[in-house]
Scaffold this motif. Structure first.
Motif, PDB file in Angstrom:
ATOM      1  N   ARG A 103       9.236  78.946  32.743  1.00 21.50           N
ATOM      2  CA  ARG A 103       9.396  79.067  31.301  1.00 21.50           C
ATOM      3  C   ARG A 103       8.634  77.931  30.630  1.00 21.50           C
ATOM      4  N   GLU A 104       7.946  78.277  29.558  1.00 21.35           N
ATOM      5  CA  GLU A 104       7.258  77.288  28.734  1.00 21.35           C
ATOM      6  C   GLU A 104       7.784  77.423  27.311  1.00 21.35           C
ATOM      7  N   MET A 105       7.725  76.326  26.577  1.00 19.45           N
ATOM      8  CA  MET A 105       8.188  76.318  25.201  1.00 19.45           C
ATOM      9  C   MET A 105       7.035  75.957  24.279  1.00 19.45           C
ATOM     10  N   TRP A 152       1.690  74.788  23.932  1.00 17.40           N
ATOM     11  CA  TRP A 152       2.709  75.138  24.929  1.00 17.40           C
ATOM     12  C   TRP A 152       2.953  73.958  25.850  1.00 17.40           C
ATOM     13  N   ASP A 169       8.687  73.955  30.363  1.00 18.57           N
ATOM     14  CA  ASP A 169      10.116  73.829  30.080  1.00 18.57           C
ATOM     15  C   ASP A 169      10.852  74.218  31.352  1.00 18.57           C
ATOM     16  N   TYR A 178       7.664  83.260  29.255  1.00 13.70           N
ATOM     17  CA  TYR A 178       8.205  83.432  30.603  1.00 13.70           C
ATOM     18  C   TYR A 178       7.148  84.059  31.497  1.00 13.70           C
ATOM     19  N   GLU A 181       6.063  86.600  25.971  1.00 12.42           N
ATOM     20  CA  GLU A 181       6.411  85.634  24.919  1.00 12.42           C
ATOM     21  C   GLU A 181       7.575  86.177  24.103  1.00 12.42           C
ATOM     22  N   THR A 212      19.541  78.736  24.373  1.00 15.16           N
ATOM     23  CA  THR A 212      18.125  79.047  24.208  1.00 15.16           C
ATOM     24  C   THR A 212      17.722  80.262  25.046  1.00 15.16           C
ATOM     25  N   TYR A 234       9.365  81.013  23.472  1.00 14.55           N
ATOM     26  CA  TYR A 234       9.243  80.757  24.903  1.00 14.55           C
ATOM     27  C   TYR A 234       8.251  81.728  25.518  1.00 14.55           C
ATOM     28  N   TYR A 257      12.731  79.100  18.138  1.00 20.14           N
ATOM     29  CA  TYR A 257      12.213  78.854  19.476  1.00 20.14           C
ATOM     30  C   TYR A 257      11.195  79.925  19.815  1.00 20.14           C
TER      31      TYR A 257
END
Length: 139
Positions: free
Chosen positions: A124-126, A134, A137, A110, A95, A73, A108, A106
């Motif tokens: 980090r978010e997903m 959101w 992560d 950051y 993003e 990922t 993400y 995916y």
């Protein structure tokens, strides 16, 4: 080079090294499931985090679990959707979107922090497409 360009460069280098680490160790562990590679995994990921990630306690994530997956990922070739630099130029949110050949996608987000004259990945978010939101992560 602008602050945004510097942050993007750091993020890409981090994602590249994490992608190589995860892809390599996934294959090695898959081919040799009976071998314990904990020391090697930890040593290599610690070196990556020391170069690119903010220093703080993380109770979860790759550095703690030493888990790998395929495909990784951490995708350095993902599409940059947006970059939002804070007013004081000390934080940027980037993003990244990636769609794999399998159809899996995916997105993400950051967050990088500028401290001691360098950009560091902080979190980090997903994006959960199914819930349109959101979530936190782990790195």
């Amino acid at each position: 080079m602008s602050s945004t360009e510097q942050a993007l460069k750091v993020l890409k280098l981090f994602l590249t090294e994490m992608n190589k680490w995860e892809s390599y160790w996934y294959e090695v562990q898959y081919e040799n499931p009976e071998v314990d590679y904990t020391e090697e995994l930890k040593k290599e990921i610690d070196a990556i985090y020391e170069k690119y990630v903010t220093v703080r306690e993380r109770k979860l994530g790759k550095q703690v679990a030493l888990s790998t997956r395929y495909p990784s990922t951490f995708t350095p070739d993902g599409e940059i959707i947006s970059c939002e630099l804070s007013a004081n130029n000390k934080k940027i949110v980037i993003e990244v979107y990636q769609k794999f050949d399998t159809g899996v996608r995916y997105q993400y987000r950051y967050t990088l922090i500028f401290k001691n004259n360098e950009w560091r990945v902080d979190r980090r978010e997903m994006f959960l497409f199914s819930e349109n939101k959101w979530i936190k992560d782990t790195l």
